[in-house]
Motif scaffolding. Sequence first.
Motif, PDB file in Angstrom:
ATOM      1  N   GLU A   1       8.298   7.752  -2.208  1.00 38.00           N
ATOM      2  CA  GLU A   1       7.268   7.060  -1.421  1.00 38.00           C
ATOM      3  C   GLU A   1       6.851   5.756  -2.105  1.00 38.00           C
ATOM      4  O   GLU A   1       6.661   4.733  -1.440  1.00 38.00           O
ATOM      5  N   ILE A   2       6.738   5.783  -3.408  1.00 42.04           N
ATOM      6  CA  ILE A   2       6.384   4.568  -4.158  1.00 42.04           C
ATOM      7  C   ILE A   2       7.461   3.503  -3.981  1.00 42.04           C
ATOM      8  O   ILE A   2       7.165   2.346  -3.684  1.00 42.04           O
ATOM      9  N   VAL A   3       8.715   3.901  -4.129  1.00 33.35           N
ATOM     10  CA  VAL A   3       9.826   2.951  -3.975  1.00 33.35           C
ATOM     11  C   VAL A   3       9.874   2.414  -2.545  1.00 33.35           C
ATOM     12  O   VAL A   3      10.106   1.227  -2.321  1.00 33.35           O
ATOM     13  N   ARG A   4       9.620   3.286  -1.576  1.00 29.91           N
ATOM     14  CA  ARG A   4       9.700   2.894  -0.167  1.00 29.91           C
ATOM     15  C   ARG A   4       8.602   1.904   0.220  1.00 29.91           C
ATOM     16  O   ARG A   4       8.829   1.011   1.035  1.00 29.91           O
ATOM     17  N   THR A   5       7.415   2.019  -0.374  1.00 30.06           N
ATOM     18  CA  THR A   5       6.274   1.247   0.123  1.00 30.06           C
ATOM     19  C   THR A   5       5.752   0.158  -0.812  1.00 30.06           C
ATOM     20  O   THR A   5       5.054  -0.742  -0.353  1.00 30.06           O
ATOM     21  N   LEU A   6       6.041   0.247  -2.082  1.00 31.04           N
ATOM     22  CA  LEU A   6       5.556  -0.770  -3.019  1.00 31.04           C
ATOM     23  C   LEU A   6       6.678  -1.702  -3.420  1.00 31.04           C
ATOM     24  O   LEU A   6       7.853  -1.383  -3.309  1.00 31.04           O
ATOM     25  N   ASP A   7       6.298  -2.835  -3.909  1.00 30.69           N
ATOM     26  CA  ASP A   7       7.263  -3.850  -4.348  1.00 30.69           C
ATOM     27  C   ASP A   7       7.629  -3.582  -5.810  1.00 30.69           C
ATOM     28  O   ASP A   7       7.208  -4.294  -6.708  1.00 30.69           O
ATOM     29  N   VAL A   8       8.398  -2.500  -6.024  1.00 32.26           N
ATOM     30  CA  VAL A   8       8.796  -2.156  -7.391  1.00 32.26           C
ATOM     31  C   VAL A   8      10.186  -2.730  -7.656  1.00 32.26           C
ATOM     32  O   VAL A   8      10.993  -2.866  -6.746  1.00 32.26           O
ATOM     33  N   PRO A   9      10.474  -3.059  -8.905  1.00 32.50           N
ATOM     34  CA  PRO A   9      11.793  -3.619  -9.223  1.00 32.50           C
ATOM     35  C   PRO A   9      12.895  -2.574  -9.068  1.00 32.50           C
ATOM     36  O   PRO A   9      12.643  -1.363  -9.097  1.00 32.50           O
ATOM     37  N   ALA A  10      14.110  -3.046  -8.921  1.00 28.05           N
ATOM     38  CA  ALA A  10      15.258  -2.154  -8.739  1.00 28.05           C
ATOM     39  C   ALA A  10      15.425  -1.188  -9.916  1.00 28.05           C
ATOM     40  O   ALA A  10      15.913  -0.079  -9.740  1.00 28.05           O
ATOM     41  N   HIS A  11      14.970  -1.587 -11.090  1.00 29.91           N
ATOM     42  CA  HIS A  11      15.125  -0.740 -12.278  1.00 29.91           C
ATOM     43  C   HIS A  11      13.941   0.208 -12.488  1.00 29.91           C
ATOM     44  O   HIS A  11      13.800   0.801 -13.546  1.00 29.91           O
TER      45      HIS A  11
ATOM     46  N   SER B   1       0.838  -1.192   0.000  1.00 33.33           N
ATOM     47  CA  SER B   1       0.000   0.000   0.000  1.00 33.33           C
ATOM     48  C   SER B   1       0.874   1.244   0.000  1.00 33.33           C
ATOM     49  O   SER B   1       1.843   1.330   0.747  1.00 33.33           O
ATOM     50  N   VAL B   2       0.501   2.187  -0.852  1.00 34.17           N
ATOM     51  CA  VAL B   2       1.179   3.477  -0.861  1.00 34.17           C
ATOM     52  C   VAL B   2       0.115   4.548  -0.647  1.00 34.17           C
ATOM     53  O   VAL B   2      -0.964   4.486  -1.224  1.00 34.17           O
ATOM     54  N   THR B   3       0.404   5.501   0.224  1.00 33.69           N
ATOM     55  CA  THR B   3      -0.457   6.656   0.424  1.00 33.69           C
ATOM     56  C   THR B   3       0.302   7.886  -0.041  1.00 33.69           C
ATOM     57  O   THR B   3       1.383   8.186   0.476  1.00 33.69           O
ATOM     58  N   LEU B   4      -0.263   8.548  -1.028  1.00 32.22           N
ATOM     59  CA  LEU B   4       0.336   9.763  -1.574  1.00 32.22           C
ATOM     60  C   LEU B   4      -0.490  10.941  -1.077  1.00 32.22           C
ATOM     61  O   LEU B   4      -1.589  11.191  -1.560  1.00 32.22           O
ATOM     62  N   ASN B   5       0.031  11.620  -0.079  1.00 27.07           N
ATOM     63  CA  ASN B   5      -0.658  12.721   0.579  1.00 27.07           C
ATOM     64  C   ASN B   5      -0.144  14.032  -0.009  1.00 27.07           C
ATOM     65  O   ASN B   5       1.008  14.411   0.209  1.00 27.07           O
ATOM     66  N   GLU B   6      -0.994  14.705  -0.757  1.00 22.38           N
ATOM     67  CA  GLU B   6      -0.583  15.940  -1.445  1.00 22.38           C
ATOM     68  C   GLU B   6       0.031  16.941  -0.475  1.00 22.38           C
ATOM     69  O   GLU B   6       0.976  17.655  -0.832  1.00 22.38           O
ATOM     70  N   ARG B   7      -0.472  16.989   0.723  1.00 23.51           N
ATOM     71  CA  ARG B   7       0.020  17.944   1.718  1.00 23.51           C
ATOM     72  C   ARG B   7       1.486  17.684   2.085  1.00 23.51           C
ATOM     73  O   ARG B   7       2.199  18.604   2.480  1.00 23.51           O
ATOM     74  N   CYS B   8       1.928  16.444   1.951  1.00 23.19           N
ATOM     75  CA  CYS B   8       3.284  16.065   2.370  1.00 23.19           C
ATOM     76  C   CYS B   8       4.281  15.972   1.224  1.00 23.19           C
ATOM     77  O   CYS B   8       5.466  15.737   1.461  1.00 23.19           O
TER      78      CYS B   8
ATOM     79  N   THR C   1       1.236  -8.756  -9.170  1.00 21.24           N
ATOM     80  CA  THR C   1       0.571 -10.027  -8.923  1.00 21.24           C
ATOM     81  C   THR C   1       0.113 -10.119  -7.471  1.00 21.24           C
ATOM     82  O   THR C   1      -0.761 -10.912  -7.155  1.00 21.24           O
ATOM     83  N   ARG C   2       0.697  -9.312  -6.611  1.00 20.79           N
ATOM     84  CA  ARG C   2       0.263  -9.232  -5.220  1.00 20.79           C
ATOM     85  C   ARG C   2      -0.676  -8.034  -5.087  1.00 20.79           C
ATOM     86  O   ARG C   2      -0.560  -7.070  -5.826  1.00 20.79           O
ATOM     87  N   PRO C   3      -1.582  -8.063  -4.121  1.00 22.95           N
ATOM     88  CA  PRO C   3      -2.512  -6.940  -3.948  1.00 22.95           C
ATOM     89  C   PRO C   3      -1.775  -5.631  -3.657  1.00 22.95           C
ATOM     90  O   PRO C   3      -0.846  -5.592  -2.855  1.00 22.95           O
ATOM     91  N   VAL C   4      -2.211  -4.580  -4.333  1.00 23.94           N
ATOM     92  CA  VAL C   4      -1.616  -3.247  -4.200  1.00 23.94           C
ATOM     93  C   VAL C   4      -2.735  -2.229  -4.020  1.00 23.94           C
ATOM     94  O   VAL C   4      -3.687  -2.210  -4.800  1.00 23.94           O
ATOM     95  N   THR C   5      -2.617  -1.390  -2.999  1.00 24.86           N
ATOM     96  CA  THR C   5      -3.539  -0.278  -2.812  1.00 24.86           C
ATOM     97  C   THR C   5      -2.787   1.018  -3.075  1.00 24.86           C
ATOM     98  O   THR C   5      -1.714   1.242  -2.510  1.00 24.86           O
ATOM     99  N   VAL C   6      -3.370   1.845  -3.939  1.00 27.86           N
ATOM    100  CA  VAL C   6      -2.838   3.182  -4.194  1.00 27.86           C
ATOM    101  C   VAL C   6      -3.859   4.155  -3.613  1.00 27.86           C
ATOM    102  O   VAL C   6      -4.982   4.254  -4.093  1.00 27.86           O
ATOM    103  N   ARG C   7      -3.472   4.845  -2.555  1.00 23.20           N
ATOM    104  CA  ARG C   7      -4.358   5.799  -1.884  1.00 23.20           C
ATOM    105  C   ARG C   7      -3.807   7.202  -2.134  1.00 23.20           C
ATOM    106  O   ARG C   7      -2.635   7.463  -1.892  1.00 23.20           O
ATOM    107  N   VAL C   8      -4.659   8.077  -2.633  1.00 25.14           N
ATOM    108  CA  VAL C   8      -4.253   9.451  -2.899  1.00 25.14           C
ATOM    109  C   VAL C   8      -5.130  10.376  -2.072  1.00 25.14           C
ATOM    110  O   VAL C   8      -6.357  10.308  -2.132  1.00 25.14           O
ATOM    111  N   LEU C   9      -4.474  11.222  -1.284  1.00 21.49           N
ATOM    112  CA  LEU C   9      -5.166  12.202  -0.450  1.00 21.49           C
ATOM    113  C   LEU C   9      -4.905  13.585  -1.034  1.00 21.49           C
ATOM    114  O   LEU C   9      -3.762  14.037  -1.081  1.00 21.49           O
TER     115      LEU C   9
END
Length: 94
Positions: free
Chosen positions: A22-32, A5-12, A48-56
């Motif tokens: 934030e995406i790299v820190r919280t999602l299972d993205v490849p090194a490239h 899960s990644v939360t992208l908070n516009e305020r932050c 292939t694994r469940p992913v939540t993208v939350r935008v505030l």
Amino acid sequence: MQRFSVTLNERCLTSYDDVHDEIVRTLDVPAHYGRNLAALGDCLQDATRPVTVRVLFDSEEGPMHDYLEKIVRIAYRVQADNPAVDVRLGGCPE
């Protein structure tokens, strides 16, 4: 199965780099991971694994708002094809 899960908070977020950090820190993205919108779309499409993208959202205009809207459009488009992706929207908590 672990949900990512990644939360992208516009305020932050103050830059596109902040968003992709934030995406790299919280999602299972490849090194490239390319740290751009196309790369995010590819990663979500391939999830292939469940992913939540939350935008505030905090405002109705500005460069970060526009960038986050693009992310939402990409995530919704992917969600239509990939049931592992879940998109959530909201206003910023006080």
